[in-house]
Design a protein around this motif. Structure first.
Motif, PDB file in Angstrom:
ATOM      1  N   THR A  13      28.493  -9.624  22.051  1.00 31.92           N
ATOM      2  CA  THR A  13      29.359  -8.757  21.269  1.00 31.92           C
ATOM      3  C   THR A  13      29.109  -7.325  21.725  1.00 31.92           C
ATOM      4  O   THR A  13      27.957  -6.888  21.809  1.00 31.92           O
ATOM      5  N   GLY A  14      30.172  -6.582  22.019  1.00 27.66           N
ATOM      6  CA  GLY A  14      29.938  -5.237  22.538  1.00 27.66           C
ATOM      7  C   GLY A  14      31.182  -4.388  22.595  1.00 27.66           C
ATOM      8  O   GLY A  14      32.217  -4.705  22.009  1.00 27.66           O
ATOM      9  N   TRP A  15      31.101  -3.306  23.340  1.00 31.69           N
ATOM     10  CA  TRP A  15      32.138  -2.293  23.348  1.00 31.69           C
ATOM     11  C   TRP A  15      32.651  -2.044  24.759  1.00 31.69           C
ATOM     12  O   TRP A  15      31.918  -2.059  25.743  1.00 31.69           O
ATOM     13  N   PHE A  16      33.963  -1.824  24.828  1.00 31.38           N
ATOM     14  CA  PHE A  16      34.635  -1.427  26.051  1.00 31.38           C
ATOM     15  C   PHE A  16      34.894   0.071  25.951  1.00 31.38           C
ATOM     16  O   PHE A  16      35.598   0.522  25.038  1.00 31.38           O
ATOM     17  N   LEU A  17      34.342   0.843  26.870  1.00 33.22           N
ATOM     18  CA  LEU A  17      34.488   2.293  26.842  1.00 33.22           C
ATOM     19  C   LEU A  17      35.663   2.707  27.719  1.00 33.22           C
ATOM     20  O   LEU A  17      35.711   2.391  28.915  1.00 33.22           O
ATOM     21  N   GLY A  18      36.616   3.416  27.121  1.00 33.33           N
ATOM     22  CA  GLY A  18      37.782   3.871  27.845  1.00 33.33           C
ATOM     23  C   GLY A  18      37.542   5.224  28.498  1.00 33.33           C
ATOM     24  O   GLY A  18      36.680   5.996  28.079  1.00 33.33           O
TER      25      GLY A  18
END
Length: 700
Positions: free
Chosen positions: A378-383
């Protein structure tokens, strides 16, 4: 494959399924302790909360498996025949349905049991208590097995309408809000395409995809029936997958435009959907969380089913799948979605829940490809400024637990975006209980610490949490957390460690990575027996923030002006707007106004921004359609109703004189119709002119 499964279960599960609580060694250096506490009021005697989730009908199938004297998990038909989500998939919406100034709750329930509409009594009584008014307002939906819920003002009459999804064989229901006129909601979906009974939807979202001022509806579908789990285990059953849907609001009803809009391919198991302006161009894009399950991805000879998939809007409501070029084409069992700027760089980031590392390492010898730590994190996609994404992993957290519902929100009002996510899953042979209720505290640059004090509150690893939403229920400027579970594990039943100590990750999550022991191995021949332990019905949790007296806040409610002012195009709820707030001498925070996100749920439309110790700041809104408005000198602890002024300070085609005339005319109309009060009229004019001048001087 089935034989490998049971051997692994006997080998490592023999430890995990010992009905003994073990104290595991854990690296606690990453734990963060703040002043914020969350107190769950749902079980307090005077709260008015009586919600209990009724199991879905397919729970009877799992019960039949349990009651066999011996269950042979070596039989390839056993696991695939076990129902997915046997006790249901409830969602929650946080919204002010009766326009009395406090936030109410809508919670979905199972067949034969009424959904709940809890009217918040804070404004009336001064205390946070609730009354269930679902029956008297006409939104009980008793017959169906309800799943996700979302809301929005579909007819622009000033109050929120509710869409309630339902499991296969039951019809979705759209309830039009007439509470302030007649005291009732009226079903508005009868006979429409929204009522389809041959789909199994999980989540929904509202948003205006073509900027005509009317809210459209997106629905995330899964597969033909949750009384089995075949498509989640094998590509051989792809024909059972169901395409997602998009319904255009024509003003006279809803039209299915899924194929014409281009969002119906590929068909996948989609758990979550959002309509959000990820590329900040003034139109709403279609984003989904799709599930890979244990099926091999392309790199191991399979097919990549599980992506966070981005369909980019061309401005007219036609979409192009740009997942591969956007960089979110990372396989995973994606479950829930949240959006915001978590690294403070001005770009929209995406947080997505996944099945986590503990489950896949536990199952590693049994899956048809070699999963490793990080594959299902589970994690984050940085734009970035080009709206391309990278997945940096979870850094020093090392690993992550399972997740469903999620939110990006500044829970401690220290100006940066934090992450909240809960969730567990019934795997038939056992129940994943690795998530204790995760709150991740942001350092402002997307480096996260676990909120240690949070772990001492409600034990969410004993709640199989599905839906989660946030909002400020007691109007103190700090967001509260509402979550709903499908089933609970009683306190006097044991939890078992997910992995033996030598298989753990040196992660702060290690000490809370448990399972519910549903079955135990009885020999080395793939034979298992039910433990005899039964979960309780699911529950509602309402966790109220203690707040932090040192940190200030601002609350913002965006209001579209369509039908009020000529040239206005924004729906009355302001859904789809992207709001920025910059504290004086601080970093800019950014959050979108969403008509559905998380999993099967929807947050409050009123957004809370933290100021830290600052006393004022600047609000800036990008509206659907591209208009930009700004308000300066917003004071700490102020509640701002920000109306759409259809005159953009960034519009280079008009001069200052024309812009000034447009602003003044619009504000006179808005004041006359009661959207703004007289004392704010001058303030909005002064800010609008200042914004225009600053932008044209390139000071912004």
């Amino acid at each position: 494959m089935q034989s490998k499964y049971t051997n692994r279960y006997s080998r490592h599960g023999g430890i995990a399924l010992m009905v003994v609580m073990q104290i595991l060694s854990v690296n606690t250096a990453l734990a963060h302790d703040s002043e914020i506490k969350f107190v769950d009021i749902a079980n307090q005697r005077d709260s008015g909360i009586s919600y209990r989730r009724t199991p879905s009908e397919n729970n009877a199938i799992l019960n039949q498996i349990k009651r066999q004297s011996i269950v042979n998990f070596g039989d390839p038909n056993v696991l695939s025949a076990a129902p997915i989500k046997p006790r249901g998939a409830p969602g929650v919406a946080v919204f002010d349905f009766d326009s009395d100034g406090d936030l109410d709750l809508y919670i979905t329930n199972g067949p034969g049991t009424a959904n709940s509409l809890y009217s918040n009594q804070y404004r009336e009584s001064g205390s946070l208590t609730f009354i269930d008014v679902a029956a008297q307002t006409g939104v009980s939906a008793v017959a169906q097995d309800s799943t996700g819920v979302c809301y929005g003002d579909i007819d622009n009459d000033g109050d929120p309408d509710i869409l309630v999804l339902s499991n296969y064989g039951f019809a979705n229901k759209l309830f039009e809000n007439r509470v302030n006129k007649t005291g009732l909601f009226v079903e508005a979906s009868a006979g429409s395409a929204l009522e389809s009974i041959d789909k199994t939807p999980a989540s929904c979202a509202m948003g205006d995809i073509n900027n005509d001022g009317l809210l459209d509806i997106a629905i995330a579908n899964t597969f033909n029936n949750w009384n089995h789990r075949l498509p989640s285990l094998s590509f051989d059953f792809d024909h059972l997958l169901q395409a997602n849907q998009l319904f255009l609001n024509t003003g006279r009803g809803f039209k299915d435009i899924s194929a014409a809009a281009g969002i119906d391919v590929p068909a996948r198991i989609t758990w979550a959907v959002s309509l959000v302006d990820y590329d900040l161009d003034g139109d709403l894009d279609f984003i989904t969380a799709d599930d890979q399950g244990p099926k091999p991805p392309e790199v191991f000879g399979g097919i990549d089913h599980g992506y966070v998939r981005i369909y980019q809007n061309d401005g007219s409501g036609v979409f192009e799948d740009v997942t591969a070029t956007s960089g979110t084409n990372r396989f995973g069992a994606w479950m829930g979605l949240a959006f915001g700027d978590i690294d403070s760089d001005g770009s929209m980031d995406i947080f997505a829940t996944n099945s986590g590392d503990y489950f896949h390492i536990f199952m590693d010898p049994l899956t048809p490809f070699p999963a490793k730590v990080g594959d299902f994190t589970t994690g984050w996609f940085l734009g970035d400024s080009e709206h391309k994404y990278r997945f940096p992993g979870v850094g020093k957290l090392r690993a992550s637990p399972f997740g469903w519902g999620a939110a990006i929100v500044d829970y401690d009002n220290d100006t940066d975006a934090d992450i909240i996510y809960y969730g567990g899953a019934n795997m038939a042979a056992f129940v994943d209980a690795s998530n204790p209720g995760v709150i991740l505290n942001n350092d402002g640059e997307a480096n996260f610490l676990i909120e240690a004090t949070r772990a001492t509150q409600t034990a969410h690893n004993r709640r199989n949490v599905q839906g989660l939403a946030v909002g400020d229920l007691n109007d103190d400027g700090f967001v509260d957390i509402v979550s709903v579970s499908s089933e609970n594990w009683p306190e006097d039943f044991p939890l078992a460690p997910y992995l033996p100590a030598d298989k753990l990750f040196n992660s702060p999550f290690d000490r809370t990575a448990y399972i519910w022991p549903t079955f135990v191995p009885i020999d080395m021949e793939n034979n298992f027996a039910w433990t005899g332990l039964e979960p309780e019905d699911g529950s509602l949790s309402i966790e109220v923030s203690s707040g932090n007296k040192d940190n200030n806040w601002v609350k913002v409610l965006a209001k579209g002006s369509v039908g009020m002012i000529k040239k206005s195009v924004v729906n009355r709820d302001g859904i789809g707007a992207v709001i920025r707030f910059t504290p004086e001498r601080g970093k800019t925070a950014m959050h979108p106004v969403l008509g559905g996100s998380s999993y099967a749920s929807q947050n409050s439309l009123e957004l809370t921004f933290g100021l830290g110790e600052s006393e004022k700041g600047t609000l800036d809104i990008l509206w659907p359609g591209g208009v930009r408005n700004r308000l300066y000198n917003v004071r700490a602890r102020e509640r701002v109703t920000f109306p759409e002024i259809p005159c953009s300070y960034a519009d280079k085609s008009i001069g200052l004189k024309q812009y000034n005339r447009c602003v003044r005319h619009s504000l006179r109309k808005l004041e006359k119709q009661g959207v703004i009060i007289e004392k704010n009229h001058k303030r909005f004019i002064e800010s609008a002119i200042r914004a225009y001048l600053n932008h044209n001087r390139r000071d912004y």
